[in-house]
Design a protein around this motif. Structure first.
Motif, PDB file in Angstrom:
ATOM      1  N   ARG A  84      -3.049  71.722 -69.353  1.00  0.00           N
ATOM      2  CA  ARG A  84      -2.256  72.161 -68.190  1.00  0.00           C
ATOM      3  C   ARG A  84      -1.737  70.992 -67.330  1.00  0.00           C
ATOM      4  O   ARG A  84      -2.522  70.337 -66.639  1.00  0.00           O
ATOM      5  CB  ARG A  84      -3.114  73.094 -67.344  1.00  0.00           C
ATOM      6  CG  ARG A  84      -2.322  74.086 -66.509  1.00  0.00           C
ATOM      7  CD  ARG A  84      -3.272  75.094 -65.920  1.00  0.00           C
ATOM      8  NE  ARG A  84      -2.568  76.231 -65.367  1.00  0.00           N
ATOM      9  CZ  ARG A  84      -3.172  77.327 -64.910  1.00  0.00           C
ATOM     10  NH1 ARG A  84      -4.476  77.420 -64.936  1.00  0.00           N
ATOM     11  NH2 ARG A  84      -2.469  78.328 -64.424  1.00  0.00           N
ATOM     12  N   SER A 103       4.783  75.640 -70.009  1.00  0.00           N
ATOM     13  CA  SER A 103       5.092  76.671 -69.006  1.00  0.00           C
ATOM     14  C   SER A 103       6.377  77.430 -69.321  1.00  0.00           C
ATOM     15  O   SER A 103       6.858  78.208 -68.508  1.00  0.00           O
ATOM     16  CB  SER A 103       5.206  76.071 -67.590  1.00  0.00           C
ATOM     17  OG  SER A 103       4.030  75.395 -67.244  1.00  0.00           O
ATOM     18  N   ALA A 145       7.561  82.244 -71.157  1.00  0.00           N
ATOM     19  CA  ALA A 145       8.264  83.438 -70.662  1.00  0.00           C
ATOM     20  C   ALA A 145       9.764  83.173 -70.589  1.00  0.00           C
ATOM     21  O   ALA A 145      10.582  84.031 -70.933  1.00  0.00           O
ATOM     22  CB  ALA A 145       7.721  83.854 -69.301  1.00  0.00           C
TER      23      ALA A 145
HETATM   24  N1  MTE Z   1      -3.342  80.943 -67.659  1.00  0.00           N
HETATM   25  C1  MTE Z   1      -4.369  81.535 -68.310  1.00  0.00           C
HETATM   26  N2  MTE Z   1      -4.928  82.613 -67.772  1.00  0.00           N
HETATM   27  N3  MTE Z   1      -4.846  81.041 -69.493  1.00  0.00           N
HETATM   28  C2  MTE Z   1      -4.302  79.911 -70.067  1.00  0.00           C
HETATM   29  O1  MTE Z   1      -4.748  79.486 -71.125  1.00  0.00           O
HETATM   30  N4  MTE Z   1      -2.605  78.126 -69.891  1.00  0.00           N
HETATM   31  C3  MTE Z   1      -1.777  77.345 -68.985  1.00  0.00           C
HETATM   32  C4  MTE Z   1      -0.910  78.267 -68.126  1.00  0.00           C
HETATM   33  N5  MTE Z   1      -1.709  79.294 -67.534  1.00  0.00           N
HETATM   34  C5  MTE Z   1      -3.217  79.273 -69.391  1.00  0.00           C
HETATM   35  C6  MTE Z   1      -2.751  79.852 -68.182  1.00  0.00           C
HETATM   36  C7  MTE Z   1      -0.902  76.404 -69.663  1.00  0.00           C
HETATM   37  S1  MTE Z   1      -1.504  74.908 -70.118  1.00  0.00           S
HETATM   38  C8  MTE Z   1       0.398  76.693 -69.911  1.00  0.00           C
HETATM   39  S2  MTE Z   1       1.433  75.562 -70.641  1.00  0.00           S
HETATM   40  C9  MTE Z   1       0.981  77.983 -69.571  1.00  0.00           C
HETATM   41  O2  MTE Z   1       0.043  78.875 -68.966  1.00  0.00           O
HETATM   42  C10 MTE Z   1       1.517  78.610 -70.864  1.00  0.00           C
HETATM   43  O3  MTE Z   1       2.036  79.867 -70.652  1.00  0.00           O
HETATM   44  P1  MTE Z   1       3.511  80.101 -70.058  1.00  0.00           P
HETATM   45  O4  MTE Z   1       4.415  79.166 -70.785  1.00  0.00           O
HETATM   46  O5  MTE Z   1       3.766  81.514 -70.337  1.00  0.00           O
HETATM   47  O6  MTE Z   1       3.445  79.782 -68.600  1.00  0.00           O
END
Ligand code: MTE
Ligand code: HPA
Ligand code: MOS
Length: 767
Positions: free
Chosen positions: A336, A503, A506
């Motif tokens: 993240r 990220s 979506a």
């Molecule tokens: N939120 C939850 N609950 N679990 C996760 O593993 N991963 C994070 C973030 N939020 C994560 C999370 C990371 S590292 C990323 S890159 C993004 O979610 C990926 O999802 P998105 O592209 O849909 O935001």
């Protein structure tokens, strides 16, 4: 709209890898990892292990029919060690048995004789010895060499940032089931089904179309399963392919902690120069990324460190260099923020040091340098900035001047307890920095009863992407969300996916879904146009309107009519993020679709007798664009902040000099619990320009909020300084209670102060 998983999560019906019913005859795997970090294997003794009742076979690199290679960016990582081991826990053999207990018991009976080699765990040492994963990269803007002369003050410092264990609740794992015609169905807890497919294809020498990777959801990934799920899937696939039996391996928590890589530790040196009006004129920084034993995603992570090395600030003269340093630790990986947080910590440290020396609040430097629309980052992208808007909204909402005064007043009247306050602006670029990865696909079927099934490459890992995709289809078709179903992610339905990461899941899969739904809706409207004799057809609340009037037809009837007329009710779509480009030779371009901004203000209270602390408040103004799901987005912000606080304060990854992980269990690795959650956590939305590269103008939210947590480190630093202005507080993370206690009772070495003064005069500084 509520998260579509909320009920099944709570009542335990959500399906994770471990919930998949086992097929009769399933075998269980367990990996044997090297007990030492670096050396040459002189003997591998498997006889005792093979005697353990229930053991079926033990696989080594000799059993690999294709390539013994799982490196994603650089082919430098064997699936199973051949002659060399490069880190503690590096898989050397894979035991398969009738029970998991037998497999684990056999692992303990394996013996290996190794001629040890010197172990490097420190990235600076690796760099000095030329142990680099890739050549260094440098981003430049302006001319720092000349710019120092324009500065009235220049400061230098160094930083040591520790890593972070992902601690997804669901550990890594895979379950591979052989199919007819030599195909394999691979259930994997992965963010990157295509990465799993590619890796297994290479290891087994099978074409990708033989490999069906299926993912229902993950119990968290946080980047740790972007690339590092590949290994476990490949091991199970290797065994399943040889034995023609289903093989499962879900890692024990301790195996997971020891064998997988984490957030990259970084060391860094910086030099920052300001003019009399507190404008940052020049910034030089050198990063030493601790990559671990092989590349994994380190080159890409290193790039994002450079992209975000000036955080939310405009600095006209920048020179930033990064080294990806090979050490004898497990390969570190995505987490993240993907290198961005480390880059941001260093610029915030530079600003904090400047503020301390100039006897100012850091926020006066931060505020004076926020990037404005029309200005460019060192990598050349001109930005549409919300940095000052977020900051100003924060000041008006909370009277931050009064908050700072209240902290000062509190500190005057208290000796044992001291408060600290810090601002943390954040700017995070949305897109994979590797431009080619920014594309996605969706497959939408409308069935004759009007229900809708959607497949995309998106992986649901708790971040709520499936709910957002349902919302996209519901809006385009104007039907209730319970008519829409998201299917498990499957490489047979959706090919060549980028991982769910950056990220952007979506945005990219949502846009692909939007394209597919819009195409089907257009065909349905064409059918209605013929029936009702007008092209003015709209869908509203499941009804078909012609010229704004009710037609008496609903969605279902129109779908059925289209079917009768042999009109296609399915669509496969492709979306590639427009506008982005990057020239790696010039280190200039427009790598990001857009940037997400925000500002946090964080307040802590330190118990100066004990070194313990609480987070009193985190207040955030966050740039959502126009959030399409405020509950999910707030959940992402809350989770991100707590994860960031954990990284900055208590999560201490400890490797000893021999490269052994000491913090290998939850008893030795402390993660945030409910007591670490800020007592007050307020999130205000900045409704900003609806960026049309964000799905429905709803900006990506997954990673950026983690970086608000960085502010906690600086709030703690300020509280310690309030207790002891001469305290020596090195820029090292995490700021554990032990470190706070040491810092409270430390003194800057007089030599240090002297040395700094000398350096200052050498650099022509008048402070
Ligand atoms: N939120 C939850 N609950 N679990 C996760 O593993 N991963 C994070 C973030 N939020 C994560 C999370 C990371 S590292 C990323 S890159 C993004 O979610 C990926 O999802 P998105 O592209 O849909 O935001
Ligand atoms: N972010 C996250 N994951 C990635 C990226 C990125 O920029 N590039 C490659 N994998
Ligand atoms: Mo997130 S680190 O891009 O999986």
């Amino acid at each position: 709209m509520k998260n579509i998983d909320s009920h099944t999560h709570v009542n335990g019906q959500s399906v994770y890898l471990d919930d998949i019913p086992l097929i009769h005859g399933t075998l269980f795997g367990a990996a044997y990892g090297s007990p030492i970090a670096h050396g040459i294997i002189t003997a591998l003794e498997l006889e005792d292990a093979l005697q353990v009742p229930g053991v079926v076979r033990i696989f080594t690199y000799k059993d690999i029919p294709g390539e013994n290679q799982i490196g994603g960016i650089i082919p430098d990582e064997p699936l199973l060690a051949e002659h060399h081991v490069h880190f503690c826990g590096m898989p050397v053999a894979f035991v398969v048995a009738h029970t998991l207990e037998a497999a684990r018991a056999a692992v303990h009976k394996i013996k290996m004789i190794i001629d040890p080699l010197p172990v490097i765990t420190d990235p600076r040492e690796a760099q000095a010895k030329g142990e680099l994963i890739i050549p260094p990269r440098t981003f430049t803007m302006g001319n720092t060499t000349q710019a120092w002369q324009q500065c009235t003050s220049v400061f230098e410092g160094s930083v040591d940032i520790n890593g972070q264990e992902h601690l997804y609740i669901e550990t890594q794992g895979a379950y591979v089931v052989p199919q007819e015609h030599n195909a394999l169905r691979i259930h994997s807890s992965t963010q990157g089904p295509t990465a799993v497919q590619r890796t297994v294809s290479k290891v087994l020498g099978l074409p990708m179309h033989q490999l069906e990777v299926v993912v229902t959801r993950l119990g968290g990934g946080f980047g740790g399963k972007e690339d590092q799920a590949n290994m476990w899937a490949a091991l199970c696939a290797l065994a399943a392919w040889h034995l023609k039996r289903p093989v499962k391996y879900a890692l024990h928590r301790m195996e997971d902690m020891v064998m997988t890589g984490k957030r990259h530790p970084y060391a860094a040196d910086f030099k920052i120069g300001l003019d009399a009006s507190l404008k940052i004129i020049a910034y030089e920084v050198t990063f030493y990324q601790n990559a671990g034993a092989s590349a994994d995603l380190s080159p890409a992570v290193m790039a994002r460190t450079l992209f975000h090395c000036t955080n939310s600030y405009f600095i006209p003269h920048v020179k930033a260099t990064a080294y990806s340093c090979r050490t004898n630790l497990p390969p570190n990986t995505a987490f993240r923020g993907f290198g961005g947080p480390q880059g941001m910590f260093v610029i915030e440290a530079a600003i904090a040091l400047a503020a301390e020396k100039l006897q100012l609040d850091a926020c006066s430097i931060q505020k004076a340098n926020l990037i404005q629309s029309g200005e460019a980052f060192p990598y050349g992208q001109v930005v549409q900035s919300e940095a000052a808007n977020c900051w100003e909204k924060m000041e008006t909402l909370y009277d931050t001047a009064a908050m700072r005064e209240a902290v000062k007043a509190f500190n005057k009247s208290n000796h044992q307890y001291k408060k600290g306050i810090a601002f943390m602006p954040v700017c995070f670029g949305i897109s994979f920095t590797n431009t080619l990865m920014n594309n996605a696909r969706a497959l939408v079927h409308v069935y004759t009863d009007g229900s809708v099934g959607i497949s995309t490459g998106a992986i649901e890992m708790g971040q709520g992407v499936n709910t957002k995709i349902v919302q996209v289809a519901a809006r385009i078709f104007s039907i209730p969300t319970d008519k829409i179903k998201i299917n498990p992610t499957n490489t047979y339905n959706i090919a060549n996916t980028s991982p769910s990461a950056a990220s952007a899941t979506a945005d990219m899969n949502g846009k692909a879904t939007l394209i597919a739904c819009t195409a089907i809706a257009a065909r349905l409207k064409q059918v209605a146009a013929t029936v009702f004799g007008t092209t003015n057809i709209i869908f509203e609340n499941e009804q078909v309107l012609a010229n704004g009037e009710s037609t008496g037809w609903d969605w279902k009837k129109l779908v059925h009519e289209a079917y009768i007329q042999r009109v296609s009710l399915s669509e496969h779509s492709h979306y590639a993020t427009p506008e982005i480009h990057y020239d790696i030779n010039k280190e200039k371009g427009h790598p990001f679709a857009y940037h997400v901004f925000g500002t946090a203000i964080l307040e802590v209270t330190v118990d100066c007798l004990r070194g313990t602390y609480v987070t009193d408040a985190v207040k955030v103004v966050h740039d959502f664009g126009a959030s399409m799901n405020t509950d999910i987005d707030r959940g992402q912000i809350e989770g991100g902040i707590v994860q960031g606080i954990g990284w900055m304060t208590m999560e201490e990854v400890v490797y000893d000099k021999e490269g052994r992980l000491r913090s290998n269990a939850l008893s030795t690795y402390k993660v945030p619990d409910i007591y670490a959650v800020p007592k007050e956590l307020l999130i205000e939305a900045l409704q900003t320009r609806q960026d049309n590269l964000a799905i429905f103008g709803s900006k990506a939210v997954g990673e950026p909020p983690l970086m608000y947590g960085i502010g906690i480190w600086f709030a703690l630093r300020n509280a310690i300084s309030a207790f002891s202005p001469s305290a020596n507080i090195p820029f090292t993370t995490p700021m554990t209670p032990e470190k706070v206690l040491m810092a409270l009772h430390s003194k800057k070495a007089t030599g240090d102060i002297h040395q700094h003064a000398e350096k200052a005069s050498y650099l022509g500084i008048n402070h």
